[in-house]
Design a protein around this motif. Structure first.
Motif, PDB file in Angstrom:
ATOM      1  N   TRP A 129       0.844  -1.224   0.016  1.00 30.13           N
ATOM      2  CA  TRP A 129      -0.080   0.094   0.036  1.00 30.13           C
ATOM      3  C   TRP A 129       1.009   1.340   0.061  1.00 30.13           C
ATOM      4  O   TRP A 129       0.605   2.371  -0.655  1.00 30.13           O
ATOM      5  N   HIS A 130       2.150   1.307   0.786  1.00 30.20           N
ATOM      6  CA  HIS A 130       2.839   2.458   0.724  1.00 30.20           C
ATOM      7  C   HIS A 130       3.424   2.586  -0.760  1.00 30.20           C
ATOM      8  O   HIS A 130       3.519   3.657  -1.313  1.00 30.20           O
ATOM      9  N   ARG A 131       3.724   1.586  -1.256  1.00 29.15           N
ATOM     10  CA  ARG A 131       4.127   1.622  -2.826  1.00 29.15           C
ATOM     11  C   ARG A 131       3.244   2.090  -3.684  1.00 29.15           C
ATOM     12  O   ARG A 131       3.788   2.823  -4.358  1.00 29.15           O
ATOM     13  N   ASP A 132       2.156   1.588  -3.630  1.00 29.64           N
ATOM     14  CA  ASP A 132       1.291   1.888  -4.605  1.00 29.64           C
ATOM     15  C   ASP A 132       0.305   3.093  -4.289  1.00 29.64           C
ATOM     16  O   ASP A 132      -0.229   3.907  -5.242  1.00 29.64           O
ATOM     17  N   TYR A 133       0.036   3.633  -3.123  1.00 29.94           N
ATOM     18  CA  TYR A 133      -0.833   4.402  -2.631  1.00 29.94           C
ATOM     19  C   TYR A 133      -0.171   5.455  -1.639  1.00 29.94           C
ATOM     20  O   TYR A 133      -0.910   6.293  -1.059  1.00 29.94           O
ATOM     21  N   ASP A 134       0.997   5.432  -1.370  1.00 27.39           N
ATOM     22  CA  ASP A 134       1.727   6.140  -0.247  1.00 27.39           C
ATOM     23  C   ASP A 134       1.127   6.280   0.961  1.00 27.39           C
ATOM     24  O   ASP A 134       1.271   7.386   1.572  1.00 27.39           O
ATOM     25  N   VAL A 135       0.721   4.990   1.206  1.00 30.25           N
ATOM     26  CA  VAL A 135       0.035   4.895   2.724  1.00 30.25           C
ATOM     27  C   VAL A 135       1.299   4.682   3.601  1.00 30.25           C
ATOM     28  O   VAL A 135       2.173   4.020   3.201  1.00 30.25           O
ATOM     29  N   ARG A 136       1.439   5.580   4.731  1.00 27.94           N
ATOM     30  CA  ARG A 136       2.514   5.462   5.594  1.00 27.94           C
ATOM     31  C   ARG A 136       2.224   4.783   7.009  1.00 27.94           C
ATOM     32  O   ARG A 136       1.119   4.862   7.462  1.00 27.94           O
ATOM     33  N   TYR A 137       3.344   4.155   7.320  1.00 31.11           N
ATOM     34  CA  TYR A 137       3.139   3.224   8.590  1.00 31.11           C
ATOM     35  C   TYR A 137       4.518   3.037   9.236  1.00 31.11           C
ATOM     36  O   TYR A 137       5.640   3.427   8.721  1.00 31.11           O
ATOM     37  N   GLU A 138       4.523   2.468  10.594  1.00 34.80           N
ATOM     38  CA  GLU A 138       5.630   1.973  11.121  1.00 34.80           C
ATOM     39  C   GLU A 138       5.208   0.707  11.799  1.00 34.80           C
ATOM     40  O   GLU A 138       4.018   0.579  12.206  1.00 34.80           O
ATOM     41  N   GLU A 139       6.545   0.117  11.940  1.00 41.41           N
ATOM     42  CA  GLU A 139       6.163  -1.226  12.610  1.00 41.41           C
ATOM     43  C   GLU A 139       6.715  -1.095  13.929  1.00 41.41           C
ATOM     44  O   GLU A 139       7.761  -0.471  14.174  1.00 41.41           O
ATOM     45  N   LEU A 140       6.044  -1.745  15.083  1.00 42.54           N
ATOM     46  CA  LEU A 140       6.403  -1.800  16.399  1.00 42.54           C
ATOM     47  C   LEU A 140       6.680  -3.276  17.051  1.00 42.54           C
ATOM     48  O   LEU A 140       5.762  -4.034  16.559  1.00 42.54           O
ATOM     49  N   ASP A 141       7.680  -3.526  17.338  1.00 43.07           N
ATOM     50  CA  ASP A 141       7.971  -4.916  17.999  1.00 43.07           C
ATOM     51  C   ASP A 141       7.261  -4.827  19.469  1.00 43.07           C
ATOM     52  O   ASP A 141       6.441  -3.907  19.973  1.00 43.07           O
ATOM     53  N   ALA A 142       7.532  -6.075  19.802  1.00 35.07           N
ATOM     54  CA  ALA A 142       6.704  -6.197  21.242  1.00 35.07           C
ATOM     55  C   ALA A 142       7.149  -5.223  22.469  1.00 35.07           C
ATOM     56  O   ALA A 142       6.041  -4.808  22.936  1.00 35.07           O
ATOM     57  N   GLN A 143       8.221  -4.942  22.603  1.00 28.75           N
ATOM     58  CA  GLN A 143       8.671  -4.113  23.362  1.00 28.75           C
ATOM     59  C   GLN A 143       8.266  -2.601  23.066  1.00 28.75           C
ATOM     60  O   GLN A 143       8.091  -1.741  23.922  1.00 28.75           O
ATOM     61  N   GLN A 144       8.237  -2.221  21.761  1.00 33.94           N
ATOM     62  CA  GLN A 144       7.761  -0.790  21.477  1.00 33.94           C
ATOM     63  C   GLN A 144       6.364  -0.873  21.727  1.00 33.94           C
ATOM     64  O   GLN A 144       5.794   0.215  22.271  1.00 33.94           O
ATOM     65  N   LEU A 145       5.496  -1.824  21.616  1.00 34.97           N
ATOM     66  CA  LEU A 145       4.004  -1.916  21.626  1.00 34.97           C
ATOM     67  C   LEU A 145       3.848  -1.739  23.274  1.00 34.97           C
ATOM     68  O   LEU A 145       3.013  -0.905  23.858  1.00 34.97           O
ATOM     69  N   ALA A 146       4.557  -2.357  24.040  1.00 31.38           N
ATOM     70  CA  ALA A 146       4.545  -2.179  25.557  1.00 31.38           C
ATOM     71  C   ALA A 146       4.773  -0.723  26.012  1.00 31.38           C
ATOM     72  O   ALA A 146       4.241  -0.370  26.804  1.00 31.38           O
ATOM     73  N   ALA A 147       5.911  -0.194  25.336  1.00 33.76           N
ATOM     74  CA  ALA A 147       6.090   1.240  25.793  1.00 33.76           C
ATOM     75  C   ALA A 147       4.928   2.097  25.228  1.00 33.76           C
ATOM     76  O   ALA A 147       4.703   2.990  25.875  1.00 33.76           O
ATOM     77  N   ALA A 148       4.403   1.773  24.105  1.00 36.95           N
ATOM     78  CA  ALA A 148       3.307   2.864  23.667  1.00 36.95           C
ATOM     79  C   ALA A 148       2.078   2.423  24.487  1.00 36.95           C
ATOM     80  O   ALA A 148       1.157   3.380  24.746  1.00 36.95           O
ATOM     81  N   GLU A 149       1.733   1.253  25.065  1.00 37.64           N
ATOM     82  CA  GLU A 149       0.671   0.904  25.463  1.00 37.64           C
ATOM     83  C   GLU A 149       0.805   0.095  27.039  1.00 37.64           C
ATOM     84  O   GLU A 149       0.800  -1.026  26.987  1.00 37.64           O
ATOM     85  N   PRO A 150       1.482   0.740  27.944  1.00 37.12           N
ATOM     86  CA  PRO A 150       1.959  -0.279  29.123  1.00 37.12           C
ATOM     87  C   PRO A 150       0.849  -0.772  30.011  1.00 37.12           C
ATOM     88  O   PRO A 150       1.348  -1.634  30.804  1.00 37.12           O
ATOM     89  N   HIS A 151      -0.358  -0.320  29.826  1.00 34.13           N
ATOM     90  CA  HIS A 151      -1.350  -1.314  30.379  1.00 34.13           C
ATOM     91  C   HIS A 151      -2.091  -2.329  29.800  1.00 34.13           C
ATOM     92  O   HIS A 151      -2.881  -2.905  30.253  1.00 34.13           O
ATOM     93  N   LEU A 152      -1.345  -2.548  28.647  1.00 34.13           N
ATOM     94  CA  LEU A 152      -1.891  -3.848  27.760  1.00 34.13           C
ATOM     95  C   LEU A 152      -1.524  -5.046  28.726  1.00 34.13           C
ATOM     96  O   LEU A 152      -0.677  -5.014  29.197  1.00 34.13           O
ATOM     97  N   ARG A 153      -2.639  -6.139  28.776  1.00 37.32           N
ATOM     98  CA  ARG A 153      -2.256  -7.511  29.166  1.00 37.32           C
ATOM     99  C   ARG A 153      -2.263  -8.385  28.200  1.00 37.32           C
ATOM    100  O   ARG A 153      -2.868  -8.435  27.195  1.00 37.32           O
TER     101      ARG A 153
END
Length: 416
Positions: free
Chosen positions: A158-182
């Protein structure tokens, strides 16, 4: 001479259309049985989905179809009694969801999606509604590497064809972004461009107030009273009859009923959805709009509380509420995030108007002069409201349109 128009339906599509017509010199009456934003636009995930270039398709994988057929998932539910009436729509929806056809539909859909943020920005600034908006994208969280990797491959394309932008988060980065997830998660995908709305109904109401500041009028009215008046159109409002040169039907799922009275047979289906608000336990904070990709529900930090939204329920428009999806999703969500008590007396339910080819119906009514259609936006009504409003106002005013509207023409459903 001043042109006049009735816009029937005061959801996000109708209000946006009324604004753009009023800006172009029309004298507009916006008509609805309820106050603006109190039907389908009231209850949604609150996302302006710039990334949504591929509309939601019918599953093609046999395993997923069989799983949904069991009718026990949180993301899809159906009423057995409704299936006989909906089989024709579902068959056409499945046919259009074939990989190659879906890709072609995305190319036609993308111009509207690509302008969703800029068109909302225009109205947000004009309406003074910036306090309702977050600009940090949203997250899809993954429980398995397989689902994460499949979605990442789509994101790359989608980024290639439609310039949709994103970023990938690993498990540690997700935990930092949402520390209260279980629970254990494989990571997340953040769509970085979308905006979020902390109260969708309040946004529609703010747009409506801006419309009235331009000289437009909102009136309570019953769609059943809408009809011809000489060379124009009329409707009975709470303040008396109103006549106008032109009219726009922006009635969402009720457009099927209104257009049938006028002799049209659009294959419009309905996907119903539910939401509920919750308090959070202790000091727990949800920082992002968050979709549990393998469980099919979304959590959103709204002004009222944390909103839990469900997937799709296939039922007739007037069927009683059956919030079984909400019960299923709530059980999973409570294991994922520390939700506390419910904040609403009962689950909210709304209906999304869907076409089998997943494209909205925007354009001139084929059989009636001065009548225009703007409905069928499925899951992306909030996203596409201002973009649709501008497009149809340009068409009605005989202006050059900012995108090609031909793919959305009502004529594609007319019998030949």
């Amino acid at each position: 001479m001043t042109k006049s128009a009735i816009v029937l339906g005061a959801g996000i599509i109708g209000v946006s259309t009324a604004i753009h017509l009023q800006r172009r010199g029309y004298q507009v009456v916006l008509a609805d049985r309820k106050e603006p934003g109190n039907e389908t636009s009231f209850g949604n995930a609150g996302l302006i989905q710039r990334e949504g270039v591929f509309p939601y398709a019918f599953p093609q994988e046999l395993g997923m179809v069989l799983r949904y057929a069991l009718n026990n998932s949180a993301d899809v539910h159906y009423h057995m009694r409704a299936l006989p009436k909906q089989l024709g729509f579902l068959a056409r929806y499945w046919w259009h969801s074939n990989k190659s056809r879906h890709a072609a539909i995305a190319k036609a859909y993308a111009p509207l999606i690509e302008n969703s943020i800029s068109e909302h920005r225009d109205l947000i600034e004009a309406a003074g509604a910036d306090g309702l908006i977050e600009r940090k994208g949203w997250l899809k969280i993954y429980r398995t590497n397989e689902k994460r990797d499949a979605d990442l491959a789509d994101a790359v394309a989608w980024h290639r064809d439609y310039d949709v932008r994103y970023e990938e988060l690993d498990a540690q980065q997700l935990a930092a972004a949402e520390p209260h997830l279980r629970g254990e998660f494989a990571g997340a995908l953040r769509w970085t461009e979308p905006w979020s709305v902390r109260d969708p109904q309040a946004l529609v109401a703010a747009y409506s107030r801006y419309f009235e500041s331009l000289g437009g009028r909102f009136m309570r009215a019953d769609a059943n009273s809408f009809g011809r008046a000489g060379n124009g159109w009329k409707i009975m409002t709470a303040d008396g009859p109103v006549e106008a040169d032109a009219a726009v039907l922006a009635l969402g799922p009720w457009a099927m009923v209104a257009t049938r009275r006028l002799g049209y047979r659009f294959p419009l289906g309905v996907k119903r959805g539910y939401h509920m608000h919750y308090a959070s336990d202790g000091n727990a904070v949800l920082n992002n709009w968050l979709l549990d990709s393998e469980r099919g529900y979304l959590l959103a930090p709204m002004n009222r509380g944390i909103r839990l939204t469900t997937g799709a329920e296939f039922a007739t428009l007037d069927a009683p509420k059956t919030p079984v999806q909400l019960e299923r999703a709530e059980a999973v969500a409570r294991a994922t995030f520390p939700l506390r008590e419910r904040l609403d007396q009962e689950p909210w339910m709304g209906a999304r108007p869907c076409t089998p080819d997943m494209l909205p119906i925007i354009g001139r009514a084929p059989q009636h002069d001065g009548l225009w259609f703007a409905f069928g936006h499925a899951h992306h009504g909030l996203t596409l409201g201002p973009a649709t409003g501008r497009l149809i106002a340009e068409m009605m005013s005989a202006e050059p349109t900012y995108i090609d509207p031909s793919a959305y023409s009502p004529n594609r459903f007319m019998r030949r």
